[in-house]
Design a protein around this motif. Sequence first.
Motif, PDB file in Angstrom:
ATOM      1  N   HIS A 272     -87.743   0.814   2.510  1.00  0.00           N
ATOM      2  CA  HIS A 272     -87.405   2.179   2.870  1.00  0.00           C
ATOM      3  C   HIS A 272     -88.682   3.008   2.957  1.00  0.00           C
ATOM      4  O   HIS A 272     -89.691   2.676   2.359  1.00  0.00           O
TER       5      HIS A 272
ATOM      6  N   ASP B  45     -84.743   9.867   5.243  1.00  0.00           N
ATOM      7  CA  ASP B  45     -84.866  10.151   3.807  1.00  0.00           C
ATOM      8  C   ASP B  45     -84.550  11.628   3.556  1.00  0.00           C
ATOM      9  O   ASP B  45     -85.116  12.254   2.665  1.00  0.00           O
TER      10      ASP B  45
ATOM     11  N   HIS C   1     -79.848  11.271   1.795  1.00  0.00           N
ATOM     12  CA  HIS C   1     -79.190  11.681   0.545  1.00  0.00           C
ATOM     13  C   HIS C   1     -78.305  12.881   0.821  1.00  0.00           C
ATOM     14  O   HIS C   1     -78.652  13.724   1.650  1.00  0.00           O
TER      15      HIS C   1
ATOM     16  N   LYS D 161     -80.191  -0.054  -4.349  1.00  0.00           N
ATOM     17  CA  LYS D 161     -81.498   0.592  -4.242  1.00  0.00           C
ATOM     18  C   LYS D 161     -82.329   0.249  -5.476  1.00  0.00           C
ATOM     19  O   LYS D 161     -81.850   0.328  -6.606  1.00  0.00           O
TER      20      LYS D 161
ATOM     21  N   HIS E 227     -81.153   5.870   5.806  1.00  0.00           N
ATOM     22  CA  HIS E 227     -81.416   6.345   4.434  1.00  0.00           C
ATOM     23  C   HIS E 227     -81.392   7.870   4.401  1.00  0.00           C
ATOM     24  O   HIS E 227     -82.331   8.529   4.844  1.00  0.00           O
TER      25      HIS E 227
HETATM   26 ZN   LIG Z   1     -84.590   8.518  -0.579  1.00  0.00          ZN
END
Ligand SMILES: [Zn+2]
Length: 277
Positions: free
Chosen positions: A185, A225, A10, A120, A8
């Motif tokens: 997550h 994350d 971004h 998600k 995970h």
């Molecule tokens: Zn995230």
Amino acid sequence: MLPITDNHMHINLVSGRGMEAIKEFKNVGGTHVLIVSLPASELGFTIKSSEDYHRVYGLTLDAVKQANEFVKAYAVVGVHPAEFIGMCGPYGMDKAYEIVKEGLEMAAKYVAEGKAIAIKSGRPHYPVTPEQWEASNALMSYAMQLCKEQGCAIQLHTESEEGTMESISGIARNVGMQPYKVIKHFSPPLVKHCENLHVFPSVIATKGALEEALSQGTRFMLETDYCDDANRPGAVLGPKTVPRKTKDAIRNGVPEEVFYRIHKDNPERSYDIKIEV
Ligand SMILES: [Zn+2]
């Protein structure tokens, strides 16, 4: 060679470091990454109708395409639970609900078309009104149904409290999802606890979490994350974290096979992908 997967991350092509982060990940041994869609606000615009999710998911796919020049990248698209709460104010709850619902349906279409491998969804990790909480749970359950139809996994952003795992496990069981496709997550290292539940932990690689998770088993994945937000450097884990912690653990005597389980076998089963280097 050992694959190393960040489950995970971004990438913000609008205002983040973009491929510099992916190169950093690769340079320390990262090989596979799941790039998860960002809320529109992070990308500098507002969702006015569900059509706007095309723009959000399009940016995720662009990031995946670019990242594939360096590593093997996959897209996870969907709606962050905070987006729903944020839209309840200006649009009212009913309209916000419709927009998110259609955004999730669009995500399922991306999965059906092979553009993304998972959806998600989730529910807010902070206090909201009882009506918003109920609606958030309904949206999360709907997202699970879409995943079940597609046979794909869901990545869940939720609170992490006493009873959370049981609660989302119960919802997933009602929908009839396979346990290893219900991915929590930002999970604490509750590996043993999740073993008999309908939840698969994606452990956030904070200090000591990998060691704790390993002491309980190998039924988990790892993530940072990483949020690629230039305004919050150091607010979250950097892109090098998962490869570095993996290599440190091996240096400290954890057998490599253990990490084949975590970085290859587990994501292969959850996402129906082939992880090879
Ligand atoms: Zn995230």
